[in-house]
Design a protein around this motif. Sequence first.
Motif, PDB file in Angstrom:
ATOM      1  N   LEU A  72      57.324  45.040  21.697  1.00 44.60           N
ATOM      2  CA  LEU A  72      56.161  45.044  20.818  1.00 44.60           C
ATOM      3  C   LEU A  72      54.984  44.257  21.392  1.00 44.60           C
ATOM      4  O   LEU A  72      53.904  44.244  20.791  1.00 44.60           O
ATOM      5  CB  LEU A  72      56.546  44.460  19.449  1.00 44.60           C
ATOM      6  N   GLY A  73      55.197  43.604  22.521  1.00 41.77           N
ATOM      7  CA  GLY A  73      54.121  42.838  23.142  1.00 41.77           C
ATOM      8  C   GLY A  73      53.729  41.609  22.367  1.00 41.77           C
ATOM      9  O   GLY A  73      52.569  41.187  22.406  1.00 41.77           O
ATOM     10  N   ALA A  77      49.167  41.929  17.801  1.00 44.20           N
ATOM     11  CA  ALA A  77      50.015  42.973  18.386  1.00 44.20           C
ATOM     12  C   ALA A  77      51.042  43.480  17.382  1.00 44.20           C
ATOM     13  O   ALA A  77      51.409  44.659  17.401  1.00 44.20           O
ATOM     14  CB  ALA A  77      50.711  42.437  19.632  1.00 44.20           C
ATOM     15  N   LEU A  78      51.504  42.609  16.506  1.00 43.00           N
ATOM     16  CA  LEU A  78      52.467  43.019  15.485  1.00 43.00           C
ATOM     17  C   LEU A  78      51.782  43.727  14.324  1.00 43.00           C
ATOM     18  O   LEU A  78      52.376  44.613  13.691  1.00 43.00           O
ATOM     19  CB  LEU A  78      53.222  41.793  14.959  1.00 43.00           C
ATOM     20  N   GLY A 104      54.764  37.738  10.078  1.00 47.38           N
ATOM     21  CA  GLY A 104      54.931  37.327  11.470  1.00 47.38           C
ATOM     22  C   GLY A 104      54.559  35.884  11.710  1.00 47.38           C
ATOM     23  O   GLY A 104      55.098  35.238  12.627  1.00 47.38           O
ATOM     24  N   ASP A 105      53.645  35.353  10.903  1.00 46.41           N
ATOM     25  CA  ASP A 105      53.207  33.971  11.093  1.00 46.41           C
ATOM     26  C   ASP A 105      54.167  32.966  10.475  1.00 46.41           C
ATOM     27  O   ASP A 105      54.011  31.757  10.665  1.00 46.41           O
ATOM     28  CB  ASP A 105      51.811  33.780  10.501  1.00 46.41           C
ATOM     29  N   GLY A 119      62.449  43.608  10.482  1.00 49.38           N
ATOM     30  CA  GLY A 119      61.983  44.883   9.950  1.00 49.38           C
ATOM     31  C   GLY A 119      61.698  45.872  11.057  1.00 49.38           C
ATOM     32  O   GLY A 119      62.109  47.034  10.990  1.00 49.38           O
ATOM     33  N   PHE A 120      61.010  45.410  12.102  1.00 42.80           N
ATOM     34  CA  PHE A 120      60.753  46.274  13.252  1.00 42.80           C
ATOM     35  C   PHE A 120      62.057  46.667  13.945  1.00 42.80           C
ATOM     36  O   PHE A 120      62.218  47.805  14.396  1.00 42.80           O
ATOM     37  CB  PHE A 120      59.836  45.570  14.252  1.00 42.80           C
ATOM     38  N   ALA A 121      62.995  45.718  14.057  1.00 44.70           N
ATOM     39  CA  ALA A 121      64.272  46.015  14.715  1.00 44.70           C
ATOM     40  C   ALA A 121      65.008  47.138  13.992  1.00 44.70           C
ATOM     41  O   ALA A 121      65.589  48.029  14.626  1.00 44.70           O
ATOM     42  CB  ALA A 121      65.138  44.757  14.775  1.00 44.70           C
ATOM     43  N   ALA A 122      64.976  47.102  12.658  1.00 48.71           N
ATOM     44  CA  ALA A 122      65.611  48.169  11.884  1.00 48.71           C
ATOM     45  C   ALA A 122      64.869  49.488  12.074  1.00 48.71           C
ATOM     46  O   ALA A 122      65.486  50.541  12.274  1.00 48.71           O
ATOM     47  CB  ALA A 122      65.651  47.783  10.405  1.00 48.71           C
ATOM     48  N   ALA A 123      63.549  49.432  12.030  1.00 52.36           N
ATOM     49  CA  ALA A 123      62.749  50.648  12.178  1.00 52.36           C
ATOM     50  C   ALA A 123      62.950  51.296  13.544  1.00 52.36           C
ATOM     51  O   ALA A 123      62.927  52.526  13.673  1.00 52.36           O
ATOM     52  CB  ALA A 123      61.266  50.325  11.967  1.00 52.36           C
TER      53      ALA A 123
END
Length: 237
Positions: A128-129, A150-151, A94-95, A179-183
């Motif tokens: 996801l905030g 938050a991630l 994320g960073d 990755g989150f979008a796919a999940a």
Amino acid sequence: MSEWKQKRFWKTATAEAVDGGWTVTLDGRSVKTPAKAALILPTSGMADAVAAEWDAQDEVVNPLSMPFTRSANAAIDKVAVQHAEVADMLAAYGDADLLCYRADAPQPLVDRQAVTWDPYLDWAAEALGARLMPRTGLMHESQDAAALAALSAPVHGMSNFELAAFHDLVSLSGSLILGFAAAHDLHPVLTIWAASRLDEIWQEEQWGEDEEAQELAKIKEGSFLHAKAFFDAAKVT
């Protein structure tokens, strides 16, 4: 000497319910992982997929034709013993997320990155905030610590099996957000994969396709699709 290969010794592979989940048996004998751990799977769907791979083997076992089995082994033998470390490694994407590193030219590429990637960042901020900010160029600039926290939390909250799949979704795409979008089924998985290859696709449009690069991209695409299928199969409903 020729390399030793395991030969098929069983007639039938079967998914069976056991204490703690599901397993796969070969003529009644439970399958073990390479580390000799019990192959306890979280869902019947995953067990069916693993059993189908064993059932499809010919005279000689080909591990490369058994992606669900290999991913399940990784979840049990590798992720389970270092869950926090794997989660930390993935959260760290994320960073330095792919979606945040933007070209400063040419303008058509700048525009395409914004049109394609900005909606994913907007979605992450809402769902996801975590608001990640894009940067121009390749120099690293740290993201907001609260957004990264938050991630990180939902990554650490994943099961061993989900995290094994999420590892590939993130590392293959280069993006925690993708990755989150796919999940989360934000878009069809191939749409998300194409977003991760935006820069490569742009280069291909300008200079033509490279055969070796295309072959490698197809291999990675297949692995990304499998990771999504394995993540879905790991969900306990």
